[in-house]
Design a protein around this motif. Structure first.
Motif, short mmCIF file in Angstrom:
data_model
loop_
_atom_site.label_atom_id
_atom_site.label_comp_id
_atom_site.label_asym_id
_atom_site.label_seq_id
_atom_site.Cartn_x
_atom_site.Cartn_y
_atom_site.Cartn_z
N MET A 1 0.86 -1.18 0.00
CA MET A 1 0.00 0.00 0.00
C MET A 1 0.90 1.23 0.00
SD MET A 1 -3.10 -1.17 2.57
CE MET A 1 -2.05 -1.52 3.98
N LEU A 2 0.79 2.04 -1.02
CA LEU A 2 1.70 3.17 -1.22
C LEU A 2 1.17 4.44 -0.57
CD1 LEU A 2 2.71 2.68 -4.97
CD2 LEU A 2 3.92 1.90 -2.92
N THR A 3 2.00 5.10 0.22
CA THR A 3 1.66 6.39 0.80
C THR A 3 2.21 7.51 -0.08
OG1 THR A 3 3.66 6.27 2.19
CG2 THR A 3 1.58 5.47 3.14
N GLY A 4 1.78 8.75 0.25
CA GLY A 4 2.20 9.89 -0.56
C GLY A 4 1.32 10.12 -1.76
N PHE A 5 0.06 9.64 -1.70
CA PHE A 5 -0.87 9.78 -2.82
C PHE A 5 -2.27 10.12 -2.30
CE2 PHE A 5 2.32 6.85 -4.58
CZ PHE A 5 2.60 7.46 -5.80
N TRP A 6 -3.11 10.61 -3.21
CA TRP A 6 -4.53 10.84 -2.94
C TRP A 6 -5.30 9.52 -3.10
CZ3 TRP A 6 -6.71 15.24 -1.14
CH2 TRP A 6 -6.01 16.44 -1.29
N TYR A 7 -6.31 9.32 -2.24
CA TYR A 7 -7.18 8.16 -2.33
C TYR A 7 -8.63 8.61 -2.14
CZ TYR A 7 -3.10 5.10 -2.03
OH TYR A 7 -1.92 4.46 -2.28
N ARG A 8 -9.53 7.96 -2.88
CA ARG A 8 -10.96 8.21 -2.66
C ARG A 8 -11.38 7.59 -1.32
NH1 ARG A 8 -12.60 6.66 -8.84
NH2 ARG A 8 -12.93 8.78 -9.66
N ALA A 9 -12.11 8.38 -0.52
CA ALA A 9 -12.53 7.91 0.79
C ALA A 9 -14.01 7.54 0.82
CB ALA A 9 -12.22 8.95 1.86
N LEU A 10 -14.87 8.51 0.50
CA LEU A 10 -16.31 8.28 0.54
C LEU A 10 -16.99 9.05 -0.59
CD1 LEU A 10 -17.14 8.63 4.37
CD2 LEU A 10 -17.17 6.51 3.03
N PRO A 11 -18.12 8.56 -1.08
CA PRO A 11 -18.90 9.36 -2.04
C PRO A 11 -19.34 10.67 -1.39
CG PRO A 11 -19.62 7.08 -2.07
CD PRO A 11 -18.71 7.21 -0.89
N ALA A 12 -19.23 11.76 -2.13
CA ALA A 12 -19.52 13.08 -1.57
C ALA A 12 -20.98 13.22 -1.15
CB ALA A 12 -19.16 14.16 -2.60
#
Length: 371
Positions: free
Chosen positions: A16-27
């Motif tokens: 699992m790579l850190t230092g990136f954006w990830y989708r968390a929840l639908p807005a």
């Protein structure tokens, strides 16, 4: 003899790579003045919106005794821990109040932080930037800025429709991603009278090229054995229809279809929840058939069918993976999967040494397979 490679040979610390954006929840599921739980890369998060609607993300643990902050009280500005009433600014995590302190006690409350993460709303999702971890036991400080903005779906006109879909996958991020980019499973997993069947399998040849942190299936004419593309060709009345597909670390797959003034674009991510659990999130935007009734519903049905077929396949695959079977990757259909593992390894090595990342592709290459 075909070139073989074992996926499990990859370094476990690169999972699992850190230092990136990830989708968390639908807005649309995150409302003002409410708190929501989420997990990214095995990090528990509490998300919400402040009183003016701006999203935020904190580590879901009070730095005092580890109480989950989602159990506390949120007034639209500060989040109060439900155990001892410590209050934290939801955007930077800075402690605002410790009720148990007396007037003569000089603890510098402003130096205490709950973990806070850069957070943006983009294309129907709340995105969270997961930075590289600090030294063990260092605690949290004022949050840094993300190096760039959250990814977004590419659009080619001001007026368009959009939709999103999600599906949970009981496999690791690696299996989720190489399944997503696999070009050979279509006729077997995605069989349908309106799409294709095993009888339509034929040899394909596609050109690939390196791009920063990833690779591209160069612009090409879509497969002739897919019914939707035949319909698009009639509708668009365009000289040509082209599809371009990119994969970029850590988990971004973009697909763009152009047919004259018409276009379809999607951004699919495989989000690592834990080491053995990921989630596929698809956001699509298009200006095709914009005025034709029920088209958004039909497109969403098609995408939902595809995603459910992939989800079910991953669910079945997880049964086999429980027994740690011997695995292999073959040329040419599995070459994108090899590039993915090599890109991850090169990224981790570049961060370790501080050197420039060495791309596994030296230049354009043509791959052939049957699907």
């Amino acid at each position: 003899m075909p070139d073989l490679e074992l996926p499990q040979r990859q370094a476990p610390d690169a999972l699992m790579l850190t230092g990136f954006w990830y989708r968390a929840l639908p807005a649309d599921r995150v409302h003002r003045n409410q708190l929501y739980k989420a997990t990214l890369l095995e990090i528990p998060l509490v998300l919400g919106r402040d009183r003016v609607g701006h999203p935020f993300a904190l580590r879901d643990a009070c730095p005092h005794r580890g109480m989950p902050l989602h159990c506390g009280h949120f007034d639209g500005e500060n989040l109060e821990c439900g155990y001892h009433g410590w209050q934290f600014d939801v955007h930077d995590g800075q402690c605002q109040l410790i009720p148990s302190l007396t007037a003569d006690q000089n603890l510098k409350v402003e130096r205490i932080y709950a973990g806070s993460y850069p957070c943006e709303e983009q294309d129907s999702f709340i995105w969270v930037f997961i930075p590289d971890p600090g030294p063990p036991g260092a605690g949290f400080a004022a949050p840094g800025e993300a190096p760039d903005a959250a990814p977004q779906v590419e659009k080619f006109s001001d007026k368009y429709k959009s939709a999103y879909l999600q599906a949970e996958m009981p496999v690791s991020i690696d299996h989720g991603i190489i399944g997503l980019m696999d070009p050979a499973h279509g006729p077997f997993v995605h069989q349908a009278w309106w799409w294709r069947s095993q009888h339509s399998i034929h040899e394909k040849k596609k050109n690939f090229e390196p791009i920063p942190n990833g690779f591209r299936m160069s612009a090409h004419t879509p497969s002739s054995n897919s019914a939707p593309y035949k319909l698009l060709r009639l509708y668009a009345d365009a000289d040509s229809i082209t599809t371009t597909i990119d994969f970029v670390l850590p988990n971004l797959r973009t697909e763009t279809i152009r047919a004259g003034k018409y276009w379809f674009s999607s951004l699919t991510t495989v989000t690592p929840i834990t080491r053995n659990h990921c989630r596929i999130d698809v956001v699509a935007a298009w200006n095709l058939f914009r005025w034709v009734p029920l088209v958004p519903e039909v497109l969403k049905f098609v995408f939902a069918k595809f995603v459910e077929q992939d989800r079910r396949t991953m669910e079945l695959q997880a049964e086999g993976l429980q027994h740690n079977p011997h695995l292999m990757l073959i040329d040419d259909a599995d070459r994108p999967a090899k590039w993915y593992f090599q890109l991850k390894a090169a990224h981790v090595e570049a961060k370790r040494t501080g050197s420039e990342m060495k791309h596994p592709m030296s230049g354009p290459v043509t791959l052939k397979w049957r699907s």
